[in-house]
Write a protein that holds these residues in place. Structure first.
Motif, mmCIF file in Angstrom:
data_model
loop_
_atom_site.group_PDB
_atom_site.id
_atom_site.type_symbol
_atom_site.label_atom_id
_atom_site.label_comp_id
_atom_site.label_asym_id
_atom_site.label_seq_id
_atom_site.Cartn_x
_atom_site.Cartn_y
_atom_site.Cartn_z
ATOM 1 N N SER A 298 -61.431 47.454 68.670
ATOM 2 C CA SER A 298 -61.475 48.609 67.718
ATOM 3 C C SER A 298 -61.114 49.882 68.241
ATOM 4 O O SER A 298 -61.925 50.434 69.704
ATOM 5 N N ARG B 268 -60.692 52.848 67.345
ATOM 6 C CA ARG B 268 -60.850 53.866 66.148
ATOM 7 C C ARG B 268 -61.685 53.585 64.884
ATOM 8 O O ARG B 268 -61.562 52.812 63.937
ATOM 9 N N ASN C 209 -59.325 46.012 56.678
ATOM 10 C CA ASN C 209 -59.654 47.107 58.144
ATOM 11 C C ASN C 209 -59.144 46.647 59.397
ATOM 12 O O ASN C 209 -58.714 48.053 60.065
ATOM 13 N N GLN D 158 -56.697 49.535 60.772
ATOM 14 C CA GLN D 158 -56.822 50.193 62.352
ATOM 15 C C GLN D 158 -55.489 49.547 63.298
ATOM 16 O O GLN D 158 -55.331 51.369 63.820
ATOM 17 N N LEU E 45 -57.835 54.378 54.907
ATOM 18 C CA LEU E 45 -56.324 53.728 55.574
ATOM 19 C C LEU E 45 -55.390 53.500 55.144
ATOM 20 O O LEU E 45 -54.478 53.588 55.790
#
Ligand SMILES: Cc1cc2nc3c(=O)[nH]c(=O)nc-3n(C[C@H](O)[C@H](O)[C@H](O)COP(=O)(O)OP(=O)(O)OC[C@H]3O[C@@H](n4cnc5c(N)ncnc54)[C@H](O)[C@@H]3O)c2cc1C
Length: 551
Positions: A270, A272, A382, A386, A415
């Motif tokens: 990931s 962030r 999610n 991202q 998001l």
């Protein structure tokens, strides 16, 4: 952080009282080095830590064409970086400039001091972390060189393995880099030998298409497991496994962490993480993992990478895990923290392009490869959100494909807002990929709107898949009960299991086999988040203590 602040954190000067305290904690040996003598050579394993008492020590980078000075340490300053804790090889050399006197300390004594002297520990650990950051950000530091084509699956594997393991390297793309022919000639190689991995002049390290294990051995990532009975073996070094290792080792349990690819797990990919407590401005998964690895190492947990567990059995009361290379590890308690993988896209041609246009993570490595191109991303959770936001900073356009018609259904609203506000992300609802094609490397995909039947072809070098996680539990025996989707059952769910042999009730995170626990994404009913994986990994250690009392 401002450059000068980072420099001062990276290269602090200890005062006389701090040096005396350090000497007391470590039983440091005083040594004299003559001008030009080498204290540490690039590539050394288990090298010593030095505090300069008089004279100077120059830190030299030999990874490029000519040696370069990184820094010169004077009185009260010290050598070293995170490799002291991780056990990896030194990436620089240290040479006496003028005659100098130093305190010399072994790796184990340094680790002891970091646990016993909190003030010194802060200064030294922060310096180690900042030094890595400075080298990582330095345009002059090369580290390893990886020469290979962007269209080669093995080049992708090597780069991915090095990046996930936080090794410092420069990728030289055979397709575009003007230096390639000259470099390959210099190393006595041809394009057919690529991917080639070299360090410096190639005298210290020169590998043709190495396996991950060969690479790990060559650069000192791999730590073998010991032939002893551990208190706790943790399989999987994602957030859950790392948290368990930190708590277990800090509480004196003999702990080893086995990881098949690289510590960090899914979180490591990931770019962030914004909802993990304590990081208001977000943190990259790689940074979080790097800090956790240091923490686990500081407390003495052993981390073995790349080490894949392939079988679990029992001998008397002990769990015995067999590893891919054939060795076994014996333990009183076992934690399964093997997380989950993204599902393969069920699309014609998909397997042909894995690593050559189809990817399951969106990190800097993938970002670099799709600079300026349009890319396709599949998934509505999610992780997909991202990845889309991150890729939009590199690609000219990101097509975000979801099967349903509402992005808010599975993605956090912060998001979704970000995606709506990013002009080069186009959301395509009710849409799936029908076919992938290309010549050696992905060139285009055919997408179709399932509601209207309308189709179109998108020219793209990269498709990213972030759909439906599958638990990594296929290596486990039937004694470890799983739900219909393969996730491991724990606690009350296994109280009636035919495999449950104890008279007591299973602990909350205990599987159907007493003394074997599961935490994080691999556990049936777990919340698929970094914080909950960390929480469960930490909690398990309490149950391990309870179980050990029973033995
Ligand atoms: C791109 C992306 C972004 C995300 N963003 C967020 C976010 O912002 N916030 C949030 O809370 N969550 C986020 N998540 C979810 C979060 O990362 C996961 O919930 C979390 O990583 C789960 O941790 P884990 O330790 O249970 O498993 P994992 O992270 O899956 O780690 C399992 C580890 O086990 C290793 N392993 C597997 N099998 C074996 C074996 N047989 N032998 C040895 N090792 C093995 C794997 O290589 C892996 O390193 C994101 C996930 C992704 C993919």
């Amino acid at each position: 952080m401002a450059e000068h602040t980072l420099q001062s954190i990276a290269f602090p000067t200890l005062d006389d009282a701090q040096v005396s305290e350090f000497e007391r904690c470590t039983n440091a040996t005083k040594k004299l080095y003559r001008d030009g003598q080498t204290l540490i050579s690039m590539g050394d394993r288990d090298f010593k830590f030095y505090i300069v008492k008089s004279g100077e020590v120059e830190i030299v980078d030999h990874s490029g064409d000519k040696p370069k000075t990184v820094v010169v340490h004077g009185k009260g300053q010290f050598t070293g970086d995170v490799s002291h804790l991780t056990g990896r090889s030194s990436i620089v050399s240290a040479v006496a400039r003028g005659d100098c006197e130093v305190d010399e300390v072994s790796r184990d004594a340094l680790r002891g001091a970091l646990n016993q002297c909190p003030v010194l520990s802060d200064i030294i650990l922060q310096a180690f972390i900042a030094r890595r950051q400075l080298l990582r950000e330095s345009p002059d530091f090369i580290g390893l060189r990886v020469i290979g084509s962007r269209y080669s699956t093995d080049t992708f594997r090597v780069r991915d393995f090095l990046a996930k393991n936080r090794a410092l390297f420069k990728w030289i793309d055979v397709e575009t880099d003007p230096e390639v022919d000259q470099l390959l000639k210099h190393f006595g190689m041809t394009e057919a030998d690529t991917p080639v991995v070299a360090l410096g002049d190639g005298d210290l390290l020169l590998l043709r298409n190495p396996s991950n294990r060969q690479l790990a051995d060559a650069i000192g990532i791999h730590q073998p497991v010991e032939e002893a009975v551990y208190d706790l073996v943790v399989v999987g070094a994602g957030p859950a496994g790392l948290a368990a290792a930190v708590y277990a080792a800090s509480e004196g349990l003999r702990t080893v962490l086995l990881e098949s690819i690289a510590p960090g797990g899914q979180a490591g990919s990931s770019m962030r993480i914004e909802n993990y407590l304590g990081f208001p401005t977000g943190v990259t998964g790689a940074e979080l993992a790097e800090r956790a690895i240091l923490q686990a190492n500081k407390f003495g947990a052993r981390l073995s990478v790349p080490t894949q567990a392939v079988h679990l059995g029992w001998e008397k009361a002990y769990a015995v895990t067999r590893l891919e290379a054939g060795e076994t590890v014996t333990t009183k308690c076992l934690l399964i923290a093997t997380g989950a993988d993204y599902r393969r896209l069920d699309v014609e041609g998909c397997e042909l392009f894995e690593g050559k246009g189809v990817y399951y993570a969106a990190t800097l490595a993938e970002g670099k490869m799709c600079r300026g191109a349009q890319v396709v991303l599949v998934g509505g959770g999610n992780s997909a959100g991202q990845a889309a936001a991150f890729l939009a900073q590199h690609a000219s356009k990101v097509f975000l494909l979801i099967r349903g018609d509402d992005l808010y259904k599975n993605m956090s609203s912060y998001l979704v807002h970000r995606i709506e506000q990013t002009s080069n992300i186009e959301l395509l609802t009710n849409t799936t990929i029908r076919r992938m094609s290309g010549d050696g490397h992905l060139g285009s995909v055919e997408i179709v709107n399932q509601k209207t039947g309308q189709d179109r072809t998108v020219e793209t070098p990269a498709v990213f898949s972030f759909i439906g996680a599958v638990p990594r539990t296929d290596w486990l025996p039937p004694e470890i009960e799983r739900d219909a989707r393969g996730f491991i059952r724990t606690g009350a769910d296994v109280a009636q299991s035919p495999h449950w042999t104890s008279r007591r009730h299973p602990f909350l995170l205990e599987t159907s086999r007493p003394g074997v626990f599961a935490a994080g994404d691999v556990r049936s009913g777990s919340i698929k988040r970094v914080a909950s994986a960390v929480g469960e990994g930490s909690m398990v250690v309490q149950f391990v203590h309870e179980f050990l009392k029973e033995m």
